[in-house]
Design an enzyme around this catalytic site. Structure first.
Site, PDB file in Angstrom:
ATOM      1  N   GLU A  70       0.832  -1.219   0.000  1.00 27.42           N
ATOM      2  CA  GLU A  70       0.000   0.000   0.000  1.00 27.42           C
ATOM      3  C   GLU A  70       0.859   1.258   0.000  1.00 27.42           C
ATOM      4  O   GLU A  70       0.546   2.242  -0.683  1.00 27.42           O
ATOM      5  CB  GLU A  70      -0.934   0.021   1.223  1.00 27.42           C
ATOM      6  CG  GLU A  70      -1.983  -1.091   1.249  1.00 27.42           C
ATOM      7  CD  GLU A  70      -3.078  -0.925   0.195  1.00 27.42           C
ATOM      8  OE1 GLU A  70      -3.080   0.073  -0.546  1.00 27.42           O
ATOM      9  OE2 GLU A  70      -3.936  -1.828   0.115  1.00 27.42           O
ATOM     10  N   ARG A  86       0.738   3.846  -3.159  1.00 26.91           N
ATOM     11  CA  ARG A  86       0.124   5.159  -2.907  1.00 26.91           C
ATOM     12  C   ARG A  86       1.179   6.234  -2.675  1.00 26.91           C
ATOM     13  O   ARG A  86       1.119   7.315  -3.266  1.00 26.91           O
ATOM     14  CB  ARG A  86      -0.789   5.091  -1.664  1.00 26.91           C
ATOM     15  CG  ARG A  86      -1.930   4.102  -1.850  1.00 26.91           C
ATOM     16  CD  ARG A  86      -2.901   4.151  -0.670  1.00 26.91           C
ATOM     17  NE  ARG A  86      -3.735   2.959  -0.650  1.00 26.91           N
ATOM     18  CZ  ARG A  86      -5.016   2.937  -0.326  1.00 26.91           C
ATOM     19  NH1 ARG A  86      -5.641   4.036   0.019  1.00 26.91           N
ATOM     20  NH2 ARG A  86      -5.706   1.811  -0.321  1.00 26.91           N
ATOM     21  N   ASP A 127      -4.402  -9.671  -8.800  1.00 26.98           N
ATOM     22  CA  ASP A 127      -4.628  -8.688  -9.877  1.00 26.98           C
ATOM     23  C   ASP A 127      -3.413  -7.918 -10.404  1.00 26.98           C
ATOM     24  O   ASP A 127      -2.980  -8.084 -11.552  1.00 26.98           O
ATOM     25  CB  ASP A 127      -5.745  -7.697  -9.461  1.00 26.98           C
ATOM     26  CG  ASP A 127      -5.608  -7.147  -8.032  1.00 26.98           C
ATOM     27  OD1 ASP A 127      -4.588  -7.416  -7.393  1.00 26.98           O
ATOM     28  OD2 ASP A 127      -6.527  -6.435  -7.578  1.00 26.98           O
ATOM     29  N   GLU A 162     -11.719   0.843 -10.734  1.00 30.72           N
ATOM     30  CA  GLU A 162     -11.263  -0.033 -11.827  1.00 30.72           C
ATOM     31  C   GLU A 162     -12.145   0.000 -13.076  1.00 30.72           C
ATOM     32  O   GLU A 162     -11.646   0.037 -14.201  1.00 30.72           O
ATOM     33  CB  GLU A 162     -11.117  -1.476 -11.329  1.00 30.72           C
ATOM     34  CG  GLU A 162      -9.909  -1.708 -10.423  1.00 30.72           C
ATOM     35  CD  GLU A 162     -10.078  -1.225  -8.981  1.00 30.72           C
ATOM     36  OE1 GLU A 162     -11.196  -0.753  -8.628  1.00 30.72           O
ATOM     37  OE2 GLU A 162      -9.112  -1.307  -8.205  1.00 30.72           O
TER      38      GLU A 162
HETATM   39  C1  DMJ Z   1      -6.128   0.718  -5.225  1.00 32.46           C
HETATM   40  O1  DMJ Z   1      -5.393   0.950  -4.071  1.00 32.46           O
HETATM   41  C2  DMJ Z   1      -5.289   0.088  -6.297  1.00 32.46           C
HETATM   42  O2  DMJ Z   1      -5.904   0.259  -7.527  1.00 32.46           O
HETATM   43  C3  DMJ Z   1      -5.036  -1.382  -6.052  1.00 32.46           C
HETATM   44  O3  DMJ Z   1      -4.334  -1.987  -7.099  1.00 32.46           O
HETATM   45  C4  DMJ Z   1      -6.334  -2.109  -5.871  1.00 32.46           C
HETATM   46  N1  DMJ Z   1      -7.223  -1.484  -4.931  1.00 32.46           N
HETATM   47  C5  DMJ Z   1      -7.363  -0.057  -4.880  1.00 32.46           C
HETATM   48  C6  DMJ Z   1      -8.569   0.484  -5.611  1.00 32.46           C
HETATM   49  O4  DMJ Z   1      -9.658  -0.304  -5.654  1.00 32.46           O
END
Ligand code: DMJ
Length: 461
Positions: free
Chosen positions: A124, A128, A251, A367
């Site tokens: 995270e 971010r 993912d 997404e």
């Molecule tokens: C975000 O922090 C990023 O896109 C991550 O890859 C997946 N989850 C969240 C948004 O849904």
């Protein structure tokens, strides 16, 4: 009168009628197009962004996130890392919000410090914070953004000190201690874009090499049929959960294989992506009466386990489009849009075999919007603008509060919950804005977005 004499006037009449019809169609098309006023929608998104930012300023200034119902704030680790300002800075810059970008910049440069005795989640904080600081530097050119990014990168590096080189989940930013040896492909494989860019910008190869090695170590543990599982021990290198899917937890591992090739021209990543996408399309892709989807299978046998799909999976049309597979991308985005329209706003997860909702929350996720933006870029099909219009209108209708925007506890009842994650400003509103903005706002072909929508300059054409 001879029939041949009649043919010419009839031909002229048909010609006039069909020309009229064509003109009428054109007017109708133009009218339809006018329904989508891109400039107006871009302005609307900007207005909503300002509403959320004002709420953050008023009730959460200096903290990680706004709580939009209680009008208070949340700090992930007890002390603030300025998650929202760092995540949102490049969105403000792209929206031309100079005043707001300057106030965020001042706050970040005056008070952000990583010298804190806290265990943070490497994934995270990388996507971010590191991603946000790097794109802030590339857009704003202030070296202090890069210094912060380098300091953070150095503090995160100990995560790679496992027996396999795959990262632990948590690291203490001060003591360098690590924990969390059971991890997953997304947390292991979603680092190369940020660490690699840090290497390019500082000239120090260590970041690229460590993150790339983690990706390769994970890839090397794929099954004989080319799939990865959901969880793995980074010390033993043994799989803990062998369910394979494209959803949360896996993912962005796939996303970074593809994007690291496109961003750096890394040939190993290209090969790893190509092997992986073949396996995904062979074993996970599922065409049913409800649409085209990707489900869950056993990583070793390919045996179908379940038919679930959710808001996180909706990142995949964007990847398919970026890889050149527009056909599958469009089919999958159509399915995602069906999921959104079940209740007028997207549930967290459904069973696509019967279209029943399994998890009813909406976390303000981006997404499906990200994928619409990619598809509009590649196809210029107006239907993606229509989708975008639905997304903005319904987010405003169901999620807006007087202090910002709130997640939904339940998309059926539309009950809200007291949270607005930083990705709402970093991703959701950014992709919506870019969807409606002129292409000149950001040259799509010159950048690659990290998984948190931070655009980073391509080193490869
Ligand atoms: C975000 O922090 C990023 O896109 C991550 O890859 C997946 N989850 C969240 C948004 O849904």
């Amino acid at each position: 009168m001879k029939i041949s004499r009649l043919i010419f006037p009839i031909f002229i009449l048909i010609l006039i009628l069909s020309t009229n019809q064509m003109a009428a169609n054109k007017i109708q098309n133009n009218l339809d197009k006018q329904k989508i006023n891109k400039a107006k929608l871009a302005e609307e998104v900007k207005k909503q962004f300002l509403h959320a930012w004002e709420g953050y300023k008023k009730y959460a200034w200096g903290h990680d996130e706004l709580k939009p119902i209680s009008k208070s704030y949340k700090d992930w680790y007890g002390v603030s890392l300025l998650m929202t300002p760092v995540d949102a800075f490049d969105t403000m810059t792209l929206m031309g919000l100079k005043k707001e970008a300057n106030e965020a910049k001042e706050l970040i440069l005056d008070s952000l410090s990583f010298n804190k005795d806290i265990y943070v989640k490497n994934f995270e904080i990388t996507i971010r914070m590191l991603g946000g600081l790097l794109s802030a530097y590339e857009l704003d050119h202030d070296k202090r953004f890069l210094s912060l990014a380098e300091d953070l990168g150095n503090r995160l590096l100990p995560v790679f000190n496992s027996k396999t080189g795959m990262p632990y989940m948590f690291v203490n930013l001060k003591t360098e201690k690590t924990k969390g040896e059971v991890s997953n492909p997304a947390e292991i494989g979603t680092l190369l874009i940020e660490f690699g860019t840090l290497s390019k910008l500082t000239g120090k190869s260590v970041y690229y090499n460590k993150a790339k090695n983690a990706l390769v170590q994970l890839y090397n543990r794929r099954s004989k049929i080319g799939l990865v599982g959901s969880s793995i021990n980074v010390d033993t290198g043994e799989w803990v959960d062998m369910e394979s899917h494209i959803s949360g937890g896996i993912d962005s591992y796939y996303e970074y294989l593809l994007k690291s090739w496109k961003l750096f021209g890394d040939k190993d990543c290209k090969k790893m992506w190509e092997t992986s996408i073949k396996a995904l399309n062979k074993y996970l892709a599922d065409s049913t009466s409800t649409g085209f989807w990707y489900g869950q299978v056993d990583m070793n046998t390919g045996e179908k386990k379940s038919t679930n799909f959710g808001s996180l999976d909706a990142f995949f049309p964007a990847e398919l489009a970026l890889s050149g597979d527009i056909k599958r991308a469009e089919e999958l985005e159509n399915s995602c849009y069906k999921m959104w329209n079940l209740e007028g706003i997207e549930p967290e997860e459904i069973n696509f075999s019967n279209m029943k909702i399994l998890y009813p929350q909406y976390f303000l996720r981006p997404e499906i919007i990200e994928s619409a933006y990619y598809l509009y870029h590649y196809t210029h099909d107006e239907k993606y603008l229509e989708m975008g219009k639905t997304f903005v209108n319904n987010i405003i209708k169901y999620c807006r509060t007087d202090a910002g925007f709130a997640e939904l506890k339940n998309v059926v009842t539309k009950e809200k919950q007291d949270s607005m994650e930083s990705f709402f400003l970093a991703e959701t509103l950014k992709y919506l804005y870019l969807l409606f903005s002129p292409e000149s706002t950001l040259n799509f072909n010159k950048i690659i977005f990290n998984t948190e929508a931070h655009p980073l300059k391509r080193y490869y054409k």
